[in-house]
Design a protein around this motif. Structure first.
Motif, PDB file in Angstrom:
ATOM      1  N   ARG A  92      -8.550  35.562  27.159  1.00 53.88           N
ATOM      2  CA  ARG A  92      -7.847  37.123  27.025  1.00 53.88           C
ATOM      3  C   ARG A  92      -7.132  37.043  25.657  1.00 53.88           C
ATOM      4  O   ARG A  92      -7.302  38.052  24.944  1.00 53.88           O
ATOM      5  CB  ARG A  92      -6.766  37.095  28.219  1.00 53.88           C
ATOM      6  N   LYS A  93      -6.510  35.835  25.355  1.00 55.31           N
ATOM      7  CA  LYS A  93      -5.856  35.755  23.976  1.00 55.31           C
ATOM      8  C   LYS A  93      -6.710  36.125  22.702  1.00 55.31           C
ATOM      9  O   LYS A  93      -6.539  36.658  22.031  1.00 55.31           O
ATOM     10  CB  LYS A  93      -5.037  34.666  23.978  1.00 55.31           C
ATOM     11  N   ALA A  94      -8.061  35.277  22.822  1.00 53.71           N
ATOM     12  CA  ALA A  94      -8.871  35.391  22.010  1.00 53.71           C
ATOM     13  C   ALA A  94      -9.490  36.849  21.834  1.00 53.71           C
ATOM     14  O   ALA A  94      -9.733  37.230  20.825  1.00 53.71           O
ATOM     15  CB  ALA A  94      -9.988  34.480  22.013  1.00 53.71           C
ATOM     16  N   GLY A  95      -9.819  37.340  23.012  1.00 52.69           N
ATOM     17  CA  GLY A  95      -9.976  38.989  22.954  1.00 52.69           C
ATOM     18  C   GLY A  95      -8.984  39.879  22.344  1.00 52.69           C
ATOM     19  O   GLY A  95      -9.477  40.546  21.403  1.00 52.69           O
ATOM     20  N   ALA A  96      -7.897  39.518  22.617  1.00 52.35           N
ATOM     21  CA  ALA A  96      -6.790  40.280  22.233  1.00 52.35           C
ATOM     22  C   ALA A  96      -6.732  40.018  20.439  1.00 52.35           C
ATOM     23  O   ALA A  96      -6.350  40.796  19.686  1.00 52.35           O
ATOM     24  CB  ALA A  96      -5.348  39.921  22.812  1.00 52.35           C
ATOM     25  N   THR A  97      -6.905  38.731  19.886  1.00 56.97           N
ATOM     26  CA  THR A  97      -7.056  38.584  18.656  1.00 56.97           C
ATOM     27  C   THR A  97      -7.970  39.485  17.875  1.00 56.97           C
ATOM     28  O   THR A  97      -7.798  40.085  16.707  1.00 56.97           O
ATOM     29  CB  THR A  97      -7.243  37.094  18.282  1.00 56.97           C
ATOM     30  N   ILE A  98      -8.979  39.354  18.493  1.00 52.25           N
ATOM     31  CA  ILE A  98     -10.316  40.241  18.045  1.00 52.25           C
ATOM     32  C   ILE A  98      -9.872  41.579  17.913  1.00 52.25           C
ATOM     33  O   ILE A  98     -10.156  42.273  16.801  1.00 52.25           O
ATOM     34  CB  ILE A  98     -11.463  39.913  19.228  1.00 52.25           C
ATOM     35  N   ALA A  99      -9.230  42.038  18.983  1.00 53.05           N
ATOM     36  CA  ALA A  99      -8.757  43.576  19.020  1.00 53.05           C
ATOM     37  C   ALA A  99      -7.548  44.014  17.951  1.00 53.05           C
ATOM     38  O   ALA A  99      -7.656  45.219  17.730  1.00 53.05           O
ATOM     39  CB  ALA A  99      -8.502  43.848  20.386  1.00 53.05           C
ATOM     40  N   ARG A 100      -6.838  43.260  17.726  1.00 54.42           N
ATOM     41  CA  ARG A 100      -5.557  43.491  16.931  1.00 54.42           C
ATOM     42  C   ARG A 100      -6.025  43.794  15.675  1.00 54.42           C
ATOM     43  O   ARG A 100      -6.888  43.128  14.771  1.00 54.42           O
ATOM     44  CB  ARG A 100      -4.788  42.208  16.816  1.00 54.42           C
ATOM     45  N   GLY A 101      -5.664  45.047  15.028  1.00 63.16           N
ATOM     46  CA  GLY A 101      -6.209  45.513  13.790  1.00 63.16           C
ATOM     47  C   GLY A 101      -7.430  45.733  13.555  1.00 63.16           C
ATOM     48  O   GLY A 101      -8.103  45.757  12.531  1.00 63.16           O
ATOM     49  N   LEU A 102      -8.052  46.356  14.562  1.00 64.93           N
ATOM     50  CA  LEU A 102      -9.503  46.837  14.362  1.00 64.93           C
ATOM     51  C   LEU A 102      -9.568  47.753  13.652  1.00 64.93           C
ATOM     52  O   LEU A 102      -8.464  48.856  13.591  1.00 64.93           O
ATOM     53  CB  LEU A 102     -10.166  47.255  15.768  1.00 64.93           C
ATOM     54  N   LYS A 103     -10.626  48.106  12.365  1.00 63.57           N
ATOM     55  CA  LYS A 103     -10.503  48.965  11.755  1.00 63.57           C
ATOM     56  C   LYS A 103     -11.977  49.875  12.025  1.00 63.57           C
ATOM     57  O   LYS A 103     -12.611  49.619  12.994  1.00 63.57           O
ATOM     58  CB  LYS A 103     -10.941  48.437  10.486  1.00 63.57           C
ATOM     59  N   PRO A 104     -11.882  51.063  11.208  1.00 61.57           N
ATOM     60  CA  PRO A 104     -12.781  52.236  11.656  1.00 61.57           C
ATOM     61  C   PRO A 104     -14.382  51.507  11.703  1.00 61.57           C
ATOM     62  O   PRO A 104     -15.327  52.081  12.519  1.00 61.57           O
ATOM     63  CB  PRO A 104     -12.830  53.182  10.825  1.00 61.57           C
ATOM     64  N   GLU A 105     -14.513  50.565  11.006  1.00 60.42           N
ATOM     65  CA  GLU A 105     -15.997  50.169  10.810  1.00 60.42           C
ATOM     66  C   GLU A 105     -16.368  49.033  11.777  1.00 60.42           C
ATOM     67  O   GLU A 105     -17.560  48.528  12.109  1.00 60.42           O
ATOM     68  CB  GLU A 105     -16.240  49.383   9.546  1.00 60.42           C
ATOM     69  N   GLY A 106     -15.306  48.901  12.749  1.00 58.22           N
ATOM     70  CA  GLY A 106     -15.521  48.026  13.839  1.00 58.22           C
ATOM     71  C   GLY A 106     -15.820  46.497  13.670  1.00 58.22           C
ATOM     72  O   GLY A 106     -15.453  46.268  12.648  1.00 58.22           O
ATOM     73  N   ALA A 107     -16.426  45.864  14.679  1.00 54.61           N
ATOM     74  CA  ALA A 107     -16.505  44.469  14.639  1.00 54.61           C
ATOM     75  C   ALA A 107     -17.708  44.110  15.210  1.00 54.61           C
ATOM     76  O   ALA A 107     -18.014  44.664  16.307  1.00 54.61           O
ATOM     77  CB  ALA A 107     -15.088  43.815  15.238  1.00 54.61           C
ATOM     78  N   LEU A 108     -18.388  42.988  14.735  1.00 46.98           N
ATOM     79  CA  LEU A 108     -19.258  42.113  15.430  1.00 46.98           C
ATOM     80  C   LEU A 108     -18.986  40.797  15.770  1.00 46.98           C
ATOM     81  O   LEU A 108     -18.602  39.937  15.240  1.00 46.98           O
ATOM     82  CB  LEU A 108     -20.682  42.137  14.540  1.00 46.98           C
ATOM     83  N   VAL A 109     -19.042  40.640  17.161  1.00 49.93           N
ATOM     84  CA  VAL A 109     -18.454  39.372  17.679  1.00 49.93           C
ATOM     85  C   VAL A 109     -19.939  38.399  18.150  1.00 49.93           C
ATOM     86  O   VAL A 109     -20.662  38.741  19.082  1.00 49.93           O
ATOM     87  CB  VAL A 109     -17.802  39.439  19.147  1.00 49.93           C
ATOM     88  N   LEU A 110     -19.701  37.260  17.617  1.00 47.46           N
ATOM     89  CA  LEU A 110     -20.856  36.233  17.887  1.00 47.46           C
ATOM     90  C   LEU A 110     -20.501  35.443  19.133  1.00 47.46           C
ATOM     91  O   LEU A 110     -19.678  34.722  19.087  1.00 47.46           O
ATOM     92  CB  LEU A 110     -21.297  35.302  16.759  1.00 47.46           C
ATOM     93  N   LEU A 120     -12.794  37.463  28.045  1.00 42.99           N
ATOM     94  CA  LEU A 120     -12.740  37.813  26.485  1.00 42.99           C
ATOM     95  C   LEU A 120     -12.921  39.316  26.545  1.00 42.99           C
ATOM     96  O   LEU A 120     -12.078  39.962  25.617  1.00 42.99           O
ATOM     97  CB  LEU A 120     -13.829  37.019  25.891  1.00 42.99           C
ATOM     98  N   VAL A 121     -13.740  39.989  27.051  1.00 36.61           N
ATOM     99  CA  VAL A 121     -13.797  41.254  27.088  1.00 36.61           C
ATOM    100  C   VAL A 121     -12.744  42.173  27.416  1.00 36.61           C
ATOM    101  O   VAL A 121     -12.217  42.991  26.894  1.00 36.61           O
ATOM    102  CB  VAL A 121     -15.043  41.779  27.676  1.00 36.61           C
ATOM    103  N   GLU A 122     -12.055  41.578  28.489  1.00 38.84           N
ATOM    104  CA  GLU A 122     -10.881  42.245  29.004  1.00 38.84           C
ATOM    105  C   GLU A 122      -9.826  42.103  27.875  1.00 38.84           C
ATOM    106  O   GLU A 122      -8.900  42.880  27.685  1.00 38.84           O
ATOM    107  CB  GLU A 122     -10.501  41.280  30.374  1.00 38.84           C
TER     108      GLU A 122
END
Length: 487
Positions: A92-110, A120-122
């Motif tokens: 969950r913490k890793a997912g939160a790290t990914i989500a923090r500071g998301l920009k309009p162009e989005g993100a791609l997670v391998l 992770l999704v949660e």
């Protein structure tokens, strides 16, 4: 407010190399196979980062970002530390790290090879939340795409945690809303809208409450222009006696005539946090069609001072029939809960009851912002609540009850007084509530004053309302109250 858009994609190295937004790589001590083509195009920048002292100093779930690495089109590569055998908290913490500071162009997670992907999704969905009422709306974050094997199956696997995150967001929205927007009437209307999910929702008005004898609850709201209400939400996913969830819904608490200090009073828009969590939980249960019978009851009032307001020294009669001497009009939440607890038992004969309330500052003094206080008359139910909270990473700690504390709420003229003073304030509040629980009814009281609105951001929420309790109660229902589980 809205959930971030999540997509699931099949593995494709070219997609990562040409993605214009942030690319996220989950790793521990070496790069996963899926990230190695990206590393080669970035001239080994990712490998060097993993060999650095900065990486070795990171805790699980934390990340570092490489901005505009050469050789690839990404605006940045985020490396998030995550072991293959990571537990729920780290995922969950890793997912939160990914989500923090998301920009309009989005993100791609391998995300190929990530075990227990829904966790992770949660984390992503819970942390990708914002509540703002500015004239210029903030730019919405772009979608988060997760590269996984069998995207269709992973989409189905993650559906329930996304429904749950949406329910948490609903609770947060209610708690964050200012009181000039979320009046008792507006709150009731928001809950009536949950009928669309299949919930049975009814609203009891002041005339009905008076007829029922809810003088304790009505006394709290009589100084406000916002009429007091009780909203009853019912999810009948099983033909069994219900679990009753009861929430304190003081949409604004000035303290009444025992008025609060000005400093920090603006945070009293969140004094309906218990009701918000009950509403979010009922939404979650309906969204996943839980095989359980659960009724959620919330008492909606506003505690204001005017010529009609309840006074210190007044004596009110509860729905139960007990009389209560009002010592301090700022000890109002327990008056609301007393009548709603009794009504829940009289009408529904529940198999168990759990109430939630931002009830006492004493709870915050005792436990800070890390744990909700758990009071109970039943060890098995208390243990189930604590286990559910631990499983969701929501802090909770059991507190004592005992007859000696009853002496502190003994009144010279009524059956009880509404506050026992400074010492053991969270406990005497729970002792007060216990008087409105019928013998033989398992009951838990959750004082969530410290965890509803922490002073800063938390792992899974930005600064503001956390929605603490929605996930815990959903897990509790799943483990203990659904058809086929033992209560």
């Amino acid at each position: 407010m809205a959930l971030v858009e999540l997509r699931f994609l099949a593995p494709d190295p070219d997609t990562a190399i040409h993605h214009a937004g942030r690319v996220v790589v989950l790793a521990e001590s070496e790069l996963p196979l899926a990230a190695r083509p990206l590393d080669r195009r970035a001239r080994g920048a990712l490998s060097r980062a993993l060999a650095s002292d900065r990486w070795s100093a990171l805790a699980a779930g934390e990340g570092i970002e490489l901005a505009f690495p050469a050789g690839i089109e990404a605006s940045g590569v985020m490396l998030v530390k995550l072991a293959r055998a990571a537990g729920p908290a780290d995922l969950r913490k890793a997912g939160a790290t990914i989500a923090r500071g998301l920009k309009p162009e989005g993100a791609l997670v391998l995300a190929q090879g990530v075990r227990r992907l829904p966790l992770l999704v949660e984390g992503i969905a819970l942390r990708a939340y914002d509540f703002a009422m500015r004239a210029e709306a903030p730019k919405a974050p772009g979608p988060v795409a997760l590269m996984v094997a069998d995207p269709e199956a992973r989409t189905k696997d993650c559906a329930e945690v996304l429904h749950l995150a949406e329910a948490v967001h609903f609770a947060r929205d209610l708690i964050n809303e200012p009181a000039n927007v979320l009046t008792t009437g507006t709150f009731a209307d928001r809950l009536l809208a949950l009928r669309a999910l299949g919930l049975d929702v009814e609203v009891l008005d002041e005339a009905q409450l008076a007829e029922l004898g809810m003088r304790a609850l009505l006394g709290v709201g009589q100084g406000s222009d916002s009429p007091s209400k009780v909203v009853v939400m019912q999810w009948k996913g099983a033909d069994t006696p219900p679990l009753a969830l009861i929430g304190k819904g003081v949409v604004f608490d000035s303290g009444g005539l025992s008025i609060k200090p000005a400093g920090g009073m603006e945070e009293m828009i969140t004094d309906m946090g218990g009701a918000g969590v009950v509403a979010g939980t009922m939404m979650a249960l309906a969204a996943r069609k839980a095989a359980a019978h659960v009724v959620g009851l919330v008492g909606l009032v506003e505690n204001m001072p005017d010529g009609r307001a309840q006074r210190p020294g007044d004596v009110v009669r509860s729905m139960k029939g007990d009389t209560i001497e009002i010592i301090n009009t700022d000890a109002e939440g327990r008056l609301v809960l007393a009548d709603v607890l009794w009504y829940a038992q009289e009408r529904f004969q529940p198999t168990a009851m759990i109430d939630l309330a931002t009830l006492t500052g004493a709870c915050v003094v005792a436990l800070g912002h890390e744990n909700a206080a758990v009071f109970a008359n039943d060890d098995a139910l208390a243990g189930a609540v604590l286990k559910a909270a631990e499983g969701q990473g929501e802090g909770a700690w059991r507190m004592p009850l005992g007859p000696a504390y009853d002496q502190l709420i003994k009144s010279r003229m009524a059956d009880m007084k509404n506050t026992g003073g400074r010492w053991g304030g969270a406990i005497t509040a729970a002792q007060f509530l216990q008087r409105f629980v019928k013998p033989g009814t398992p009951w838990v009281h959750l004082d969530i004053a410290g965890v509803t609105l922490p002073p800063g951001e938390t792992t899974l929420a930005p600064k503001g309302a956390t929605g603490w309790g929605v996930r815990t109660l959903d897990a509790l229902v799943r483990a203990r109250f659904e058809t086929g589980t033992s209560a």
